[in-house]
Design a protein around this motif. Structure first.
Motif, PDB file in Angstrom:
ATOM      1  N   ALA A 113       0.351   2.336   1.354  1.00 37.46           N
ATOM      2  CA  ALA A 113      -0.841   2.052   2.168  1.00 37.46           C
ATOM      3  C   ALA A 113      -0.716   0.412   2.515  1.00 37.46           C
ATOM      4  O   ALA A 113      -1.035   0.101   3.536  1.00 37.46           O
ATOM      5  CB  ALA A 113      -1.963   2.243   1.138  1.00 37.46           C
ATOM      6  N   ASP A 125      -4.079  -3.213  14.844  1.00 36.03           N
ATOM      7  CA  ASP A 125      -5.077  -2.273  14.323  1.00 36.03           C
ATOM      8  C   ASP A 125      -5.791  -2.983  13.082  1.00 36.03           C
ATOM      9  O   ASP A 125      -5.283  -2.952  11.740  1.00 36.03           O
ATOM     10  CB  ASP A 125      -4.288  -1.250  13.776  1.00 36.03           C
ATOM     11  N   LEU A 136      -8.625   1.225   8.156  1.00 37.08           N
ATOM     12  CA  LEU A 136      -9.509   2.361   7.366  1.00 37.08           C
ATOM     13  C   LEU A 136      -8.617   2.972   6.480  1.00 37.08           C
ATOM     14  O   LEU A 136      -9.034   3.035   5.408  1.00 37.08           O
ATOM     15  CB  LEU A 136     -10.414   3.074   8.252  1.00 37.08           C
ATOM     16  N   TYR A 137      -7.473   3.446   6.959  1.00 34.70           N
ATOM     17  CA  TYR A 137      -6.539   4.392   6.380  1.00 34.70           C
ATOM     18  C   TYR A 137      -6.021   3.549   5.173  1.00 34.70           C
ATOM     19  O   TYR A 137      -5.814   4.119   3.940  1.00 34.70           O
ATOM     20  CB  TYR A 137      -5.222   4.989   7.224  1.00 34.70           C
ATOM     21  N   ALA A 138      -5.548   2.225   5.220  1.00 37.96           N
ATOM     22  CA  ALA A 138      -5.207   1.543   4.243  1.00 37.96           C
ATOM     23  C   ALA A 138      -6.542   1.341   2.928  1.00 37.96           C
ATOM     24  O   ALA A 138      -6.113   1.410   2.085  1.00 37.96           O
ATOM     25  CB  ALA A 138      -4.779   0.275   4.252  1.00 37.96           C
ATOM     26  N   VAL A 140      -8.859   3.142   2.661  1.00 41.02           N
ATOM     27  CA  VAL A 140      -9.439   4.224   1.870  1.00 41.02           C
ATOM     28  C   VAL A 140      -8.323   4.514   0.735  1.00 41.02           C
ATOM     29  O   VAL A 140      -8.665   4.764  -0.530  1.00 41.02           O
ATOM     30  CB  VAL A 140      -9.579   5.733   2.675  1.00 41.02           C
ATOM     31  N   ALA A 141      -7.022   4.234   0.965  1.00 39.05           N
ATOM     32  CA  ALA A 141      -5.919   4.273  -0.127  1.00 39.05           C
ATOM     33  C   ALA A 141      -6.241   3.506  -1.448  1.00 39.05           C
ATOM     34  O   ALA A 141      -6.401   3.805  -2.525  1.00 39.05           O
ATOM     35  CB  ALA A 141      -4.662   4.137   0.360  1.00 39.05           C
ATOM     36  N   SER A 187     -15.243  -1.976   3.226  1.00 38.38           N
ATOM     37  CA  SER A 187     -14.406  -1.002   3.691  1.00 38.38           C
ATOM     38  C   SER A 187     -15.130   0.047   4.544  1.00 38.38           C
ATOM     39  O   SER A 187     -14.629   0.508   5.831  1.00 38.38           O
ATOM     40  CB  SER A 187     -13.417  -0.112   2.682  1.00 38.38           C
TER      41      SER A 187
END
Length: 480
Positions: A113, A125, A136-138, A140-141, A187
């Motif tokens: 992540a 991004d 967001l994807y990082a 969440v992880a 986040s």
């Protein structure tokens, strides 16, 4: 060291899952070499603006700076810190960390992540919040990993052999609980549901929760465990650790708005931030007295004690950096320092000079013990220490001096472009200082890799020579 009470006859080394700790520390050492080097890459553009080219957005300052900042915080420091937690929690609790089979997977999730987030930042991004730029994807992880690790450590500590909880575990519990909640704010709430001046105010809180409720107590976890054990001396004062813990918990949550003095944010909120920023002198001074007091009677061994040298050097940087942080929150002192390199000096002295350096101290103590051997080269380790020390001290000094010159020139009406001419020598010195730090960290990682790769037979020959003798304890004293 003789263990007593319920810890008697407990093999602390057997409680540690070495595979888990090594995995996290391997990743941490990778980020330790890579992400601070990005800082040198972009600081060079201040003196040589076109050397990275002019047509590539991925190599501009606006893209590379968040890679550097987030990479150091979440890559270099946080990865090392979590790995060290998997080492010290079972040793302080007397029981294995639960769900240990998940911990290697957590390391991969965290670091994949981190890599994905840093690449995403290069391509624009970003959520646009300092220390919260990751997409967001990082995030969440990160939230999943921190939440699971929090559950692991809390349940493990709840099963401890002795009812008393050592101060390092107080800070560890607080660090993970506070940060799990802060990740929800930074986040999932702040970037999407809060706007306008309220967004700025909450961003100040989130940013300082990362610094004050993640980096700071996490750093305290490291030094409160590794300084007494590397110095082979008991903690100086239990009562001081109580004062430091509760004053940090009470004062730090309110300081974030000191970034927004003279703004449309309510004056009472700004004043509260100023007052609590000054009150942070209490936890800073109490913990530093505790650290230096712990070394009493052991200073004569200091020169050969590499982990303690990193930990004490980081404490000196903490003293200077936190003095800057508290005083620049005062309205009169913020006028000549805000938006200048003085602020950059403060952030480097604390985030790198203190917390990353403390993580390196814990790393130097732990790594040889994971392989049951001595550090490959004390001399190389000492070179690393001095290159890093001279580098961060020089960087702090030149950025402080250059920042004050910038601020007073602006207050006297000097045009912004004209003021740049006077600070270019400071910027060059900053870059050279960063190169010194990066060389020192690279040599340290090389030293640790050679420690891991040296075969037991070669280690015995190198340490003992032709005559059989007990292998000396790793730098910092015998395993305890």
């Amino acid at each position: 060291m003789e263990l007593r009470g319920k810890f008697a006859n407990v093999d602390l080394d057997a409680l540690v899952d070495n595979r888990v700790v090594r995995t996290w520390l391997y990743f941490g050492m990778f980020w330790l070499m890579v992400t601070p080097s990005v800082g040198v890459l972009i600081s060079s553009t201040f003196n040589y603006p076109d050397y990275l080219g002019s047509g590539n957005l991925e190599l501009t300052f606006g893209r590379l700076r968040p890679v550097h900042v987030n990479g150091v915080i979440f890559g270099a420091f946080s990865t090392l810190f979590i790995g060290l937690c998997y080492y010290l929690v079972p040793r302080l609790s007397g029981v294995r960390v639960i769900w240990s089979e998940w911990s290697v997977l957590l390391a991969w999730v965290w670091n994949v992540a981190t890599l994905a987030g840093l690449v995403g930042l290069l391509f624009g991004d970003s959520d646009g919040l300092e220390a919260g730029e990751f997409p967001l994807y990082a995030k969440v992880a990160f939230f999943i990993v921190v939440a699971v690790a929090t559950a692991q450590f809390l349940i493990t500590i709840s099963r401890r052999l002795e009812p008393a909880i050592y101060v390092a575990l107080w800070y560890l519990i607080a660090t993970f609980v506070w940060t799990t909640m802060n990740f929800v704010l930074g986040s999932f709430i702040l970037p999407y549901t809060i706007s306008g001046i309220n967004s700025a105010a909450f961003h100040g809180l989130y940013l300082h929760y990362i610094v004050g409720l993640w980096l700071t107590p996490a750093g305290y976890v490291i030094i409160y465990y590794f300084l007494p054990i590397s110095a082979r001396n008991p903690l100086y004062a239990h009562k001081l650790s109580l004062v430091g813990f509760w004053s940090l918990a009470l004062f730090y949550p309110f300081v974030g708005i000191h970034h927004y003095l003279y703004s449309p944010i309510a004056d009472w909120a700004e004043t509260l931030a100023v007052v609590t920023s000054m009150l942070l002198i209490i936890p800073v001074w109490t913990v530093l007295v505790n650290f230096f007091g712990t070394m009493m009677g052991k200073w004569h061994e200091f020169g050969r004690n590499l982990p303690a040298k990193f930990l004490i050097m980081g404490s000196l940087m903490y003293l200077v950096g936190c003095f800057q942080g508290s005083t620049e929150a005062l309205r009169q002192l913020q006028q000549p320092t805000h938006f200048t390199d003085f602020v950059i000096s403060h952030s480097h002295l604390t985030v790198f000079g203190t917390f990353v350096v403390w993580a390196m101290g814990g790393l130097v103590y732990t790594w040889p013990r994971l392989f049951g051997r001595e550090l490959w080269s004390f001399k190389l380790g000492n070179w690393s220490f001095w290159l890093i020390t001279v580098g961060i001290a020089t960087m702090g000094l030149v950025l402080t001096a250059g920042g004050l010159q910038q601020g007073y020139q602006w207050m006297n009406g000097v045009e912004w472009l004209d003021s740049l001419v006077w600070v270019k020598p400071y910027w060059l010195a900053r870059t050279l200082a960063g190169i010194s730090m990066d060389i020192g960290m690279s040599l340290l990682v090389v030293n640790l890799m050679l420690t891991a790769l040296t075969s037991p037979a070669a280690e015995a020959r190198r340490v003992r020579g032709p005559v059989e003798a007990p292998i000396p304890a790793p730098a910092g004293g015998p395993a305890q």
